[in-house]
Design an enzyme around this catalytic site. Structure first.
Site, short mmCIF file in Angstrom:
data_model
loop_
_atom_site.label_atom_id
_atom_site.label_comp_id
_atom_site.label_asym_id
_atom_site.label_seq_id
_atom_site.Cartn_x
_atom_site.Cartn_y
_atom_site.Cartn_z
N ASP A 18 7.39 3.42 3.21
CA ASP A 18 7.79 4.54 4.06
C ASP A 18 9.31 4.42 4.29
OD1 ASP A 18 7.93 6.49 6.01
OD2 ASP A 18 6.53 5.56 7.39
N ASP B 14 0.84 -1.19 0.00
CA ASP B 14 0.00 0.00 0.00
C ASP B 14 0.88 1.25 0.00
OD1 ASP B 14 0.91 -0.66 2.55
OD2 ASP B 14 -0.93 -0.08 3.58
N ILE B 15 1.89 1.22 0.90
CA ILE B 15 2.77 2.39 0.99
C ILE B 15 4.16 1.95 1.42
CG2 ILE B 15 1.98 2.86 3.38
CD1 ILE B 15 2.32 5.89 2.70
N LYS C 229 6.47 7.34 0.26
CA LYS C 229 6.98 8.49 1.03
C LYS C 229 8.47 8.58 0.75
CE LYS C 229 3.84 8.34 4.99
NZ LYS C 229 3.74 7.99 6.43
P1 IMP Z 1 7.91 0.85 6.19
O1 IMP Z 1 8.25 -0.53 6.64
O2 IMP Z 1 8.49 1.91 7.08
O3 IMP Z 1 8.23 1.10 4.74
O4 IMP Z 1 6.35 1.02 6.39
C1 IMP Z 1 5.48 0.36 5.58
C2 IMP Z 1 4.22 -0.06 6.27
O5 IMP Z 1 3.86 0.83 7.32
C3 IMP Z 1 3.10 -0.01 5.26
O6 IMP Z 1 2.90 -1.29 4.75
C4 IMP Z 1 1.94 0.49 6.04
O7 IMP Z 1 1.23 -0.62 6.53
C5 IMP Z 1 2.52 1.24 7.19
N1 IMP Z 1 2.49 2.71 6.95
C6 IMP Z 1 3.52 3.50 6.57
N2 IMP Z 1 3.13 4.79 6.45
C7 IMP Z 1 1.81 4.81 6.75
C8 IMP Z 1 0.82 5.86 6.78
O8 IMP Z 1 1.08 7.06 6.51
N3 IMP Z 1 -0.44 5.48 7.12
C9 IMP Z 1 -0.77 4.19 7.42
N4 IMP Z 1 0.12 3.19 7.39
C10 IMP Z 1 1.39 3.49 7.07
MG MG Z 2 1.39 -2.42 5.12
#
Ligand code: IMP
Ligand code: MG
Length: 178
Positions: free
Chosen positions: A106, A103-104, A134
């Site tokens: 980050d 979905d995203i 992001k």
């Molecule tokens: P990462 O591991 O830091 O890349 O984060 C990824 C996961 O964190 C995604 O699969 C989302 O489930 C959650 N996530 C990251 N940013 C957001 C946000 O702004 N809103 C809701 N969920 C987020």
């Molecule tokens: Mg996720």
């Protein structure tokens, strides 16, 4: 401007359903072109990617498979930095072209962990498709092959994304107000 609130936090409209759908169709067209006759295996990351996976797959016209894993890293509006596998992969990625659906992205910690775990099982290759990105908080060197919409470094909800379980059902995407 449309507003919404959960747990006394206020969110304002960032992206409409139409903008999201246009972006998904573009990703699907690119994948249809790049993976023709390659029979890719999509691996979608629950919970957040359930809506993206459903809408994307409706536009995939080539032969493919899909399976799901469940990973968790967020609590409230902040990343814990600690990614946990809650449900693992039940389909073999051996000698397959794998496309991770997020979905995203980050920090990138989630895709990093999942990608490493898939690579231990000898796939042909593993690429990433994310609906939202992001970019400013991304810390990994893994290329994002298919990136839908770049979003600001703010917490967002809707279209599968939640705040402590709420907001996943919204068709549009909202960002946390300062
Ligand atoms: P990462 O591991 O830091 O890349 O984060 C990824 C996961 O964190 C995604 O699969 C989302 O489930 C959650 N996530 C990251 N940013 C957001 C946000 O702004 N809103 C809701 N969920 C987020
Ligand atoms: Mg996720």
């Amino acid at each position: 401007m449309k507003k919404i609130s959960f747990f006394e936090k206020n969110f304002s409209l960032l992206l409409t359903e139409q903008e999201i759908m246009r972006s998904i169709e573009k990703i699907a067209n690119d994948i249809n072109r790049d993976y023709e006759l390659k029979n890719p295996l999509f691996i979608a990351v629950l919970n957040g990617a359930f809506m993206f996976a459903a809408d994307l797959l409706k536009h995939i016209q080539i032969e493919c498979d899909i399976s799901f894993v469940k990973y968790s890293s967020y609590s409230g509006t902040t990343s814990t930095g600690n990614v946990t596998e809650l449900i693992g992969l039940d389909v073999s990625p051996y000698q397959r072209h794998v496309i991770i659906l997020e979905d995203i992205v980050d920090s990138g910690a989630t895709i990093d962990l999942l990608r490493r775990s898939i690579y231990t099982r000898q796939p042909i290759d593993v690429k990433i498709a994310t609906l939202f990105f992001k970019k400013v908080s991304y810390t990994m060197n893994i290329p994002i092959s298919y990136s839908g919409i770049e979003v600001p470094n703010k917490f967002i909800i809707g279209y599968g994304l939640d705040i402590d379980g709420k907001g996943r059902n919204l068709r549009d995407v909202y960002q946390l107000e300062d």
